[in-house]
Enzyme design. Structure first.
Site, PDB file in Angstrom:
ATOM      1  CG  ASP A  14      -1.993  -1.156   1.276  1.00 22.07           C
ATOM      2  OD1 ASP A  14      -1.880  -1.922   0.218  1.00 22.07           O
ATOM      3  OD2 ASP A  14      -2.733  -1.160   2.240  1.00 22.07           O
ATOM      4  CB  ALA A  15       4.076   2.125   2.065  1.00 23.17           C
ATOM      5  CG  ASP A  18      -0.820   5.339   0.233  1.00 19.84           C
ATOM      6  OD1 ASP A  18      -1.725   5.256  -0.533  1.00 19.84           O
ATOM      7  OD2 ASP A  18      -0.667   5.151   1.715  1.00 19.84           O
ATOM      8  CB  SER A  63     -10.952   9.421  -0.874  1.00 17.77           C
ATOM      9  OG  SER A  63      -9.825   8.726  -0.482  1.00 17.77           O
ATOM     10  CG  LEU A  64     -10.413   9.998   5.159  1.00 13.99           C
ATOM     11  CD1 LEU A  64     -10.017   9.043   6.187  1.00 13.99           C
ATOM     12  CD2 LEU A  64     -11.144  11.408   5.659  1.00 13.99           C
ATOM     13  CD  GLU A  94     -13.374   8.313  14.163  1.00 13.59           C
ATOM     14  OE1 GLU A  94     -13.522   7.602  13.049  1.00 13.59           O
ATOM     15  OE2 GLU A  94     -14.240   9.155  14.301  1.00 13.59           O
ATOM     16  CE  LYS A  96      -7.062   5.691   6.024  1.00  8.77           C
ATOM     17  NZ  LYS A  96      -6.982   4.401   5.266  1.00  8.77           N
ATOM     18  CG  ASP A  98      -5.532  -2.007   6.107  1.00  4.87           C
ATOM     19  OD1 ASP A  98      -5.990  -1.600   5.244  1.00  4.87           O
ATOM     20  OD2 ASP A  98      -4.277  -2.236   6.162  1.00  4.87           O
ATOM     21  NE  ARG A 117     -13.814   4.289  -1.219  1.00  3.40           N
ATOM     22  CZ  ARG A 117     -12.292   4.630  -0.829  1.00  3.40           C
ATOM     23  NH1 ARG A 117     -12.348   5.696   0.162  1.00  3.40           N
ATOM     24  NH2 ARG A 117     -11.551   4.141  -1.397  1.00  3.40           N
ATOM     25  CD  GLU A 155     -12.444   0.188   6.232  1.00  2.52           C
ATOM     26  OE1 GLU A 155     -13.239   1.195   6.090  1.00  2.52           O
ATOM     27  OE2 GLU A 155     -11.651  -0.066   5.620  1.00  2.52           O
ATOM     28  CE1 TYR A 207     -15.655   5.083   7.786  1.00  5.93           C
ATOM     29  CE2 TYR A 207     -14.755   3.314   8.762  1.00  5.93           C
ATOM     30  CZ  TYR A 207     -15.107   3.969   7.837  1.00  5.93           C
ATOM     31  OH  TYR A 207     -14.760   3.156   6.456  1.00  5.93           O
ATOM     32  CE  LYS A 272     -13.565  10.255  10.877  1.00 10.39           C
ATOM     33  NZ  LYS A 272     -14.646   9.250  10.959  1.00 10.39           N
ATOM     34  CE  LYS A 296      -2.669   5.870   3.985  1.00 11.81           C
ATOM     35  NZ  LYS A 296      -2.954   4.685   3.405  1.00 11.81           N
ATOM     36  CB  CYS A 390      33.147 -21.308   2.600  1.00 14.64           C
ATOM     37  SG  CYS A 390      33.441 -20.099   3.684  1.00 14.64           S
ATOM     38  CB  CYS A 393      37.786 -20.437   3.878  1.00 15.10           C
ATOM     39  SG  CYS A 393      36.723 -21.924   3.916  1.00 15.10           S
ATOM     40  CB  CYS A 408      32.127 -22.972   6.152  1.00 21.80           C
ATOM     41  SG  CYS A 408      33.896 -22.978   6.204  1.00 21.80           S
ATOM     42  CB  CYS A 413      36.508 -20.924   7.790  1.00 25.29           C
ATOM     43  SG  CYS A 413      35.644 -19.481   6.840  1.00 25.29           S
TER      44      CYS A 413
HETATM   45  S1  IVH Z   1     -13.860   8.390   7.753  1.00 17.31           S
HETATM   46  C1  IVH Z   1     -15.583  11.391   4.725  1.00 17.31           C
HETATM   47  N1  IVH Z   1     -12.719   6.816   9.608  1.00 17.31           N
HETATM   48  O1  IVH Z   1     -10.415   5.022   5.003  1.00 17.31           O
HETATM   49  C2  IVH Z   1     -14.806  10.493   5.773  1.00 17.31           C
HETATM   50  N2  IVH Z   1     -12.421   6.328   7.294  1.00 17.31           N
HETATM   51  O2  IVH Z   1      -9.051   6.655   3.070  1.00 17.31           O
HETATM   52  C3  IVH Z   1     -14.861   9.200   5.395  1.00 17.31           C
HETATM   53  N3  IVH Z   1     -11.277   4.457   7.145  1.00 17.31           N
HETATM   54  O3  IVH Z   1     -12.763   5.201   2.801  1.00 17.31           O
HETATM   55  C4  IVH Z   1     -14.103   8.072   6.002  1.00 17.31           C
HETATM   56  N4  IVH Z   1     -11.056   4.041   9.405  1.00 17.31           N
HETATM   57  O4  IVH Z   1     -12.336   3.043   4.169  1.00 17.31           O
HETATM   58  C5  IVH Z   1     -13.074   7.139   8.250  1.00 17.31           C
HETATM   59  N5  IVH Z   1     -12.148   5.665  11.426  1.00 17.31           N
HETATM   60  C6  IVH Z   1     -12.331   5.729  10.195  1.00 17.31           C
HETATM   61  C7  IVH Z   1     -11.860   5.048   9.157  1.00 17.31           C
HETATM   62  C8  IVH Z   1     -11.891   5.268   7.814  1.00 17.31           C
HETATM   63  C9  IVH Z   1     -10.615   3.374   8.057  1.00 17.31           C
HETATM   64  C10 IVH Z   1     -11.282   4.003   5.445  1.00 17.31           C
HETATM   65  C11 IVH Z   1     -12.465   4.223   4.941  1.00 17.31           C
HETATM   66  C12 IVH Z   1     -12.252   5.299   4.019  1.00 17.31           C
HETATM   67  C13 IVH Z   1     -10.604   5.300   3.827  1.00 17.31           C
HETATM   68  C14 IVH Z   1     -10.438   6.850   3.281  1.00 17.31           C
END
Ligand code: IVH
Length: 655
Positions: A14-15, A18, A63-64, A94, A96, A98, A117, A155, A207, A272, A296, A390, A393, A408, A413
């Site tokens: 994922d990283a 991103d 998305s965020l 909160e 996040k 996965d 989504r 989630e 959430y 938030k 992240k 080896c 040696c 070895c 050696c």
């Molecule tokens: S809030 C408008 N809260 O992260 C705000 N999202 O990259 C919408 N996710 O689509 C998301 N934990 O799948 C929110 N505590 C949390 C979350 C969370 C995981 C995910 C979610 C979202 C994605 C955004």
């Protein structure tokens, strides 16, 4: 992008994804003329794959934006405050989670539809799977007025324990294992057959709310959690309201440390603005709200180039292949190499020099190579083969029958000689100051020392022939040698690198025999008779001291003036010989380790658990209930502190 969102089977970490999206966004900002109208950088998720009916979200699922470090996080809050013209005095932090984002729609309190989504506007109908999730009520509790319509967003995820069990079952059935809990969760929900989600055990954390018709007037996001609880959802207990960005930073560092302690994965912290009016004023961009951000956590998986697979030769000759990597920042540190363990492990992973590989470093666990990114492999590459010789040696390596490791087999050696001398000099062995890796290497290469016995026979003046060794360093080395001639006997025994003898066994042998010659002349039977020393160790010790090499080293140590200090022998009366006494709970006159020492100083043993050979259990304040029950079951006498003192003095139970 498609592999991740639509097939639940990403190839790269994922990283890395991103990072690529970031680079694309920067490029598009710098060169808008080249930006595609449907750029990946602007998309929220995948396009629905088409096997499920499409669901158009009444309120888009956004998305965020991400913050990859604390500076970016502080920058975000400063921007918000500038925009608002006033400070923000409540943030909700909160985890996040996965997993797979869902929107679950209730009409008149009844679950009517659940959707993924998708691209944020249109998702897929997964009602059949979501109805099987125990955390998702089919009907809302009607203790509170239920809105006409309410969409609960959150989630779907899989607990680590569930994931491990699932993969054990897959392995047992000879089926392919899942890569991680997120893919397992997402894959289970996006199945035509609801049985997958039901049988594999999916969980859900809510959430956020989507569309709400005739709902309660909520003033703050934190009230959303109260509302969710009141309609029958379990909410995550870690969400917390803090006053300012410093509070957010504290929350982040707390959960960075707890990342591996929870039974589910989270890859960041979502922050938030709590006040809903503030959220409304701030509004959103096309893809994400301004009032929220995802911090992240440092990535635990990244991909990088595998430059080569060299072999390292250990102190005992073990030949271990390892991955030499282009430096990559993962799990909070820069990783340049990772062990590959042995021939079979390399073959199982089929990693080859030149491959792009996924590297993982989770928590304090040592870095590991997960596997190759096959789509990036050079079509001409060949599987890696274990070298015959080896690398140090240059004589043939062997792989003994039935063993996983190559070795070895030559004790002379240079890699092994260096390894044994470094082991000898290390802190918890002879602790020789100013005798580091470089000095050892120079002296071994020049042939001035060939075993640890030579170390104390060496004239430090010899160092003057090497570059960088002046008067001072030679004097320092001389002083280092002098000080280490009188280390404890247990350290010396450990320092000899006798197979199977660690530092604890070194101490035990020192105590039992009192001198180097004492251990050296003991028979295997005499050694095996020592409490705590098993037959394998006893044979190994006896064999080492009987060997020509061992005898030569002992002789050289004597000649070199090594006079290890024997452990003090207790002058207390040995009242407890042959008795094993367990202490549980706090005593008034003895700390935990004092009580144990009081026992061992009198010749007794003080193990941590009760068995049928326990002579007595001593209980203080707040003893372990299971120990007491076990002692009662086995008929082991239970003593209080006064009884313990009698026992120490007389060696017997109080009358
Ligand atoms: S809030 C408008 N809260 O992260 C705000 N999202 O990259 C919408 N996710 O689509 C998301 N934990 O799948 C929110 N505590 C949390 C979350 C969370 C995981 C995910 C979610 C979202 C994605 C955004």
């Amino acid at each position: 992008m498609r592999l991740y969102h639509e097939h639940d089977a990403p190839e790269i970490p994922d990283a890395d994804f991103d990072q690529l999206v970031r680079e694309l966004r920067e490029l598009e900002a710098a060169h808008p003329e080249f930006a595609a109208p449907d750029s990946v950088a602007e998309q929220v998720g995948g396009t629905p794959a088409g096997i499920f009916s499409p669901v158009v979200h009444e309120v888009p699922m956004m998305s965020l934006d991400n913050a990859f470090d604390l500076d970016e996080l502080r920058g975000w809050s400063e921007r918000l405050e500038r925009r608002l013209g006033e400070p923000i005095n409540a943030y909700v932090c909160e985890l996040k989670f996965d997993g797979l984002a869902l929107s679950i729609r209730y009409e008149d309190g009844k679950l009517v539809r659940a959707a993924t989504r998708g691209d944020g506007t249109t998702g897929e109908d997964v009602t059949h799977s979501v109805s099987t999730i125990a955390d998702v009520p089919h009907a809302l509790t009607d203790e509170v007025p239920i809105p006409r319509v309410v969409e609960v967003r959150g989630e779907a995820y899989m607990r680590r324990s569930t994931f491990n069990r699932l993969n054990e079952a897959q392995a047992a059935a000879g089926l392919k294992e899942y890569v991680n809990p997120r893919n397992a969760a997402a894959g289970s929900i996006r199945q035509k057959d609801a049985e997958a989600a039901r049988s594999r055990g999916i969980s859900f954390w809510p959430y956020q709310l989507g569309q709400v018709v005739d709902g309660p007037e909520l003033a703050a996001h934190s009230n959303t959690f109260e509302f969710l609880t009141s309609i029958g959802f379990g909410v995550n207990e870690h969400a917390r309201v803090v006053d300012n960005i410093d509070g957010v930073v504290d929350f982040i560092s707390e959960f960075q440390n707890r990342r591996h302690d929870l039974d589910y994965e989270f890859d960041g912290i979502v922050i938030k603005a709590d006040d809903l009016e503030t959220q409304r004023v701030l509004g959103s961009t096309a893809r994400a709200p301004r009032w929220a951000i995802a911090y992240k956590m440092p990535p635990e998986e990244r991909s990088t180039k595998l430059i080569d697979i060299p072999i390292s030769i250990g102190t005992n000759g073990s030949a271990t292949p390892y991955a030499l990597l282009e430096p990559v920042f993962v799990g909070g540190v820069t990783v340049t190499n990772a062990t590959l363990h042995n021939q079979d492990q390399v073959a199982a992973k089929d990693v080859r020099p030149g491959d792009i590989v996924v590297v993982r470093r989770a928590g304090d666990v040592i870095p590991e190579v997960v596997g190759p990114v096959l789509s990036e492999r050079d079509p001409d590459s060949e599987p890696w083969v274990f070298p015959n010789d080896c690398p140090v040696c240059e004589r043939p390596l062997v792989r003994p029958e039935g063993e996983a490791r190559h070795r070895c087999p030559y004790a002379d050696c240079p890699a092994q000689v260096r390894g044994r001398i470094e082991h000898f000099a290390q802190r918890n062995a002879m602790d020789i100051e100013h005798f580091g890796e470089r000095t050892v290497d120079l002296l071994v290469t020049a042939g001035l020392i060939t075993d640890v016995g030579d170390v104390f026979l060496l004239d430090p003046e010899e160092l003057s022939q090497f570059e960088g060794f002046g008067e001072t360093s030679i004097e320092n080395f001389r002083a280092g040698l002098e000080a280490s001639r009188t280390r404890p006997l247990g350290n010396l025994i450990f320092a000899l690198a006798i197979p199977h003898v660690g530092s604890t066994n070194g101490k035990v042998l020192a105590k039992a025999f009192g001198s180097l010659d004492g251990v050296a002349s003991a028979t295997a039977d005499e050694i095996a008779a020592v409490d705590g020393i098993g037959p394998v160790i006893a044979d190994s010790v006896a064999e080492w001291f009987a060997s020509d090499n061992g005898q030569a080293i002992v002789e050289k140590l004597h000649r070199g003036g090594v006079q290890p200090v024997a452990p003090e022998v207790s002058t207390l009366e040995q009242t407890l010989v042959g008795k094993s006494i367990v202490v549980s709970g706090g005593l008034a006159n003895y700390g935990r380790s004092d009580a144990k020492t009081a026992i061992t100083d009198r010749g007794g043993k003080a193990p941590g658990s009760v068995s049928k050979s326990t002579f007595a259990l001593v209980v203080g304040n707040d003893p372990g209930a299971s120990k007491v029950t076990k002692a009662e079951d086995l008929g082991v006498p239970i003593l209080d502190e006064a009884g313990f003192e009698t026992l120490l003095r007389t060696g017997d139970l109080p009358t």
